[in-house]
Write a protein that holds these residues in place. Structure first.
Motif, PDB file in Angstrom:
ATOM      1  N   ASP A  53     -74.408 -25.236  13.213  1.00 51.53           N
ATOM      2  CA  ASP A  53     -73.107 -25.839  12.972  1.00 51.53           C
ATOM      3  C   ASP A  53     -72.928 -27.002  13.943  1.00 51.53           C
ATOM      4  O   ASP A  53     -73.853 -27.363  14.688  1.00 51.53           O
ATOM      5  CB  ASP A  53     -71.999 -24.799  13.122  1.00 51.53           C
ATOM      6  CG  ASP A  53     -72.000 -24.107  14.491  1.00 51.53           C
ATOM      7  OD1 ASP A  53     -72.691 -24.585  15.412  1.00 51.53           O
ATOM      8  OD2 ASP A  53     -71.296 -23.090  14.640  1.00 51.53           O
ATOM      9  N   GLY A 132     -79.124 -22.090   7.579  1.00 54.67           N
ATOM     10  CA  GLY A 132     -78.184 -23.162   7.891  1.00 54.67           C
ATOM     11  C   GLY A 132     -76.751 -22.675   7.936  1.00 54.67           C
ATOM     12  O   GLY A 132     -76.308 -21.929   7.056  1.00 54.67           O
ATOM     13  N   TYR A 133     -76.049 -23.093   8.960  1.00 53.46           N
ATOM     14  CA  TYR A 133     -74.667 -22.686   9.162  1.00 53.46           C
ATOM     15  C   TYR A 133     -73.767 -23.917   9.198  1.00 53.46           C
ATOM     16  O   TYR A 133     -74.015 -24.855   9.955  1.00 53.46           O
ATOM     17  CB  TYR A 133     -74.533 -21.906  10.482  1.00 53.46           C
ATOM     18  CG  TYR A 133     -75.328 -20.620  10.476  1.00 53.46           C
ATOM     19  CD1 TYR A 133     -74.719 -19.409  10.172  1.00 53.46           C
ATOM     20  CD2 TYR A 133     -76.698 -20.627  10.736  1.00 53.46           C
ATOM     21  CE1 TYR A 133     -75.451 -18.222  10.149  1.00 53.46           C
ATOM     22  CE2 TYR A 133     -77.440 -19.451  10.703  1.00 53.46           C
ATOM     23  CZ  TYR A 133     -76.804 -18.246  10.415  1.00 53.46           C
ATOM     24  OH  TYR A 133     -77.546 -17.088  10.377  1.00 53.46           O
ATOM     25  N   CYS A 134     -72.732 -23.916   8.348  1.00 53.56           N
ATOM     26  CA  CYS A 134     -71.738 -24.989   8.327  1.00 53.56           C
ATOM     27  C   CYS A 134     -72.426 -26.344   8.149  1.00 53.56           C
ATOM     28  O   CYS A 134     -73.013 -26.619   7.111  1.00 53.56           O
ATOM     29  CB  CYS A 134     -70.892 -24.922   9.602  1.00 53.56           C
ATOM     30  SG  CYS A 134     -69.387 -25.916   9.556  1.00 53.56           S
ATOM     31  N   ALA A 137     -76.078 -26.338   6.759  1.00 52.56           N
ATOM     32  CA  ALA A 137     -76.393 -25.724   5.469  1.00 52.56           C
ATOM     33  C   ALA A 137     -76.975 -26.717   4.466  1.00 52.56           C
ATOM     34  O   ALA A 137     -77.901 -26.397   3.715  1.00 52.56           O
ATOM     35  CB  ALA A 137     -75.138 -25.071   4.898  1.00 52.56           C
ATOM     36  N   LYS A 138     -76.422 -27.919   4.440  1.00 56.35           N
ATOM     37  CA  LYS A 138     -76.882 -28.875   3.425  1.00 56.35           C
ATOM     38  C   LYS A 138     -78.341 -29.265   3.614  1.00 56.35           C
ATOM     39  O   LYS A 138     -79.041 -29.587   2.648  1.00 56.35           O
ATOM     40  CB  LYS A 138     -76.011 -30.124   3.414  1.00 56.35           C
ATOM     41  CG  LYS A 138     -76.100 -30.983   4.658  1.00 56.35           C
ATOM     42  CD  LYS A 138     -75.159 -32.165   4.537  1.00 56.35           C
ATOM     43  CE  LYS A 138     -75.152 -33.009   5.800  1.00 56.35           C
ATOM     44  NZ  LYS A 138     -74.155 -34.106   5.707  1.00 56.35           N
ATOM     45  N   ILE A 154     -77.863 -19.826   3.681  1.00 58.90           N
ATOM     46  CA  ILE A 154     -76.787 -20.648   4.237  1.00 58.90           C
ATOM     47  C   ILE A 154     -75.511 -19.830   4.330  1.00 58.90           C
ATOM     48  O   ILE A 154     -75.231 -18.972   3.496  1.00 58.90           O
ATOM     49  CB  ILE A 154     -76.540 -21.932   3.415  1.00 58.90           C
ATOM     50  CG1 ILE A 154     -76.135 -21.624   1.970  1.00 58.90           C
ATOM     51  CG2 ILE A 154     -77.769 -22.830   3.455  1.00 58.90           C
ATOM     52  CD1 ILE A 154     -75.752 -22.873   1.175  1.00 58.90           C
ATOM     53  N   PRO A 157     -71.085 -23.148   4.179  1.00 61.16           N
ATOM     54  CA  PRO A 157     -71.366 -24.595   4.297  1.00 61.16           C
ATOM     55  C   PRO A 157     -70.075 -25.388   4.372  1.00 61.16           C
ATOM     56  O   PRO A 157     -69.061 -25.010   3.778  1.00 61.16           O
ATOM     57  CB  PRO A 157     -72.135 -24.902   3.002  1.00 61.16           C
ATOM     58  CG  PRO A 157     -71.745 -23.825   2.052  1.00 61.16           C
ATOM     59  CD  PRO A 157     -71.539 -22.602   2.887  1.00 61.16           C
ATOM     60  N   VAL A 174     -76.617 -17.314  -0.256  1.00 60.31           N
ATOM     61  CA  VAL A 174     -75.386 -17.949   0.219  1.00 60.31           C
ATOM     62  C   VAL A 174     -74.382 -16.873   0.606  1.00 60.31           C
ATOM     63  O   VAL A 174     -74.134 -15.943  -0.174  1.00 60.31           O
ATOM     64  CB  VAL A 174     -74.756 -18.844  -0.872  1.00 60.31           C
ATOM     65  CG1 VAL A 174     -73.536 -19.581  -0.325  1.00 60.31           C
ATOM     66  CG2 VAL A 174     -75.779 -19.822  -1.437  1.00 60.31           C
TER      67      VAL A 174
END
Length: 253
Positions: A53, A132-134, A137-138, A154, A157, A174
């Motif tokens: 993040d 991936g966090y926040c 994530a993308k 993720i 996101p 997700v």
């Protein structure tokens, strides 16, 4: 709003600092720093890249999260996506989210991501998953498109592009919070609809009673938040291990 269209909400930079003593190490790849931790067997064959993040790779919660991935059998590398300019633990009154985002769009971040993946593949990482966090994530979604990552997870996101969801070619898990003001119910339903069209294995889980950021910065005094955080982490581990065993094969590959 940043160059890629995303924004930072106050809930992206607030939360609770967790207790613990991270035990990983730091090194540099192509001029930027990474935090890394090896699993108990010291192997780097099965790996996870942790895309953080906005709080960055030096934030204690993120380092503890990386250590937990390692304790579960993965070689973990967590790059500094912001080259020393992560959002501080305590955001000052003069902090400009829009200015910060302008400095950390895809043009600045993707070279870091590519360099980390290339370095890991070059040094024997056979299975490389992305968590991936926040903010991060993308980049998991984008690097599931060309096979650079073998599987993805993720959590909450902060923004996603429809093309990122439509173009993934590897499995994606997700997790989201029921009360997330950023990745809302409408966004979840939109992403699920897009993922269905890909033919790629996916999983979508919603945890009730939690907000944006719960998988990293939950309140340790609230049992509901702790449960959601721990279960989300367990999902990531089980998702990666399943697709590690199956070789990430799926119909249409």
């Amino acid at each position: 709003m940043g160059p890629d269209g995303e924004t930072i909400s106050p809930c992206c930079t607030t939360g609770h600092l967790h207790e613990g003593h991270p035990t990983g190490s730091y090194r540099y790849i192509d001029g930027f720093q990474v935090y890394y931790k090896r699993p108990p067997n010291n192997s780097s064959e099965n790996a996870v890249i942790l895309f953080t993040d906005a709080m960055g790779h030096a934030y204690r919660n993120n380092r503890l999260l990386a250590d937990n991935f390692a304790a579960n059998g993965f070689f973990v590398v967590m790059p500094d996506l912001f080259r020393g300019d992560a959002v501080p633990d305590i955001v000052s009154a003069g902090f400009s989210a829009s200015k910060w985002l302008m400095s950390h769009g895809s043009q600045q971040t993707e070279p870091i991501v590519r360099a980390v993946i290339e370095e890991m593949r070059k040094h024997g990482c056979r299975f490389v998953a992305g968590a991936g966090y926040c903010f991060g994530a993308k980049y998991v979604m984008r690097y599931l498109q060309d096979g650079a990552l073998d599987a993805g997870f993720i959590a909450h996101p902060n923004w996603f592009d429809s093309d990122d969801a439509l173009c993934i070619k590897k499995p994606l898990c997700v997790v989201a919070g029921e009360n997330d003001e950023v990745f809302t119910g409408q966004h979840r339903r939109q992403m699920e609809k897009l993922l269905k069209t890909t033919g790629v294995p996916y999983q979508m889980t919603v945890y009730s009673g939690v907000q944006h950021g719960f998988a990293v910065r939950c309140d340790p005094k609230k049992a509901t938040e702790v449960f959601a955080k721990e279960q989300a982490f367990n999902q990531a581990i089980q998702w990666f291990k399943f697709h590690l065993k199956t070789g990430t094969r799926f119909v249409g590959q």
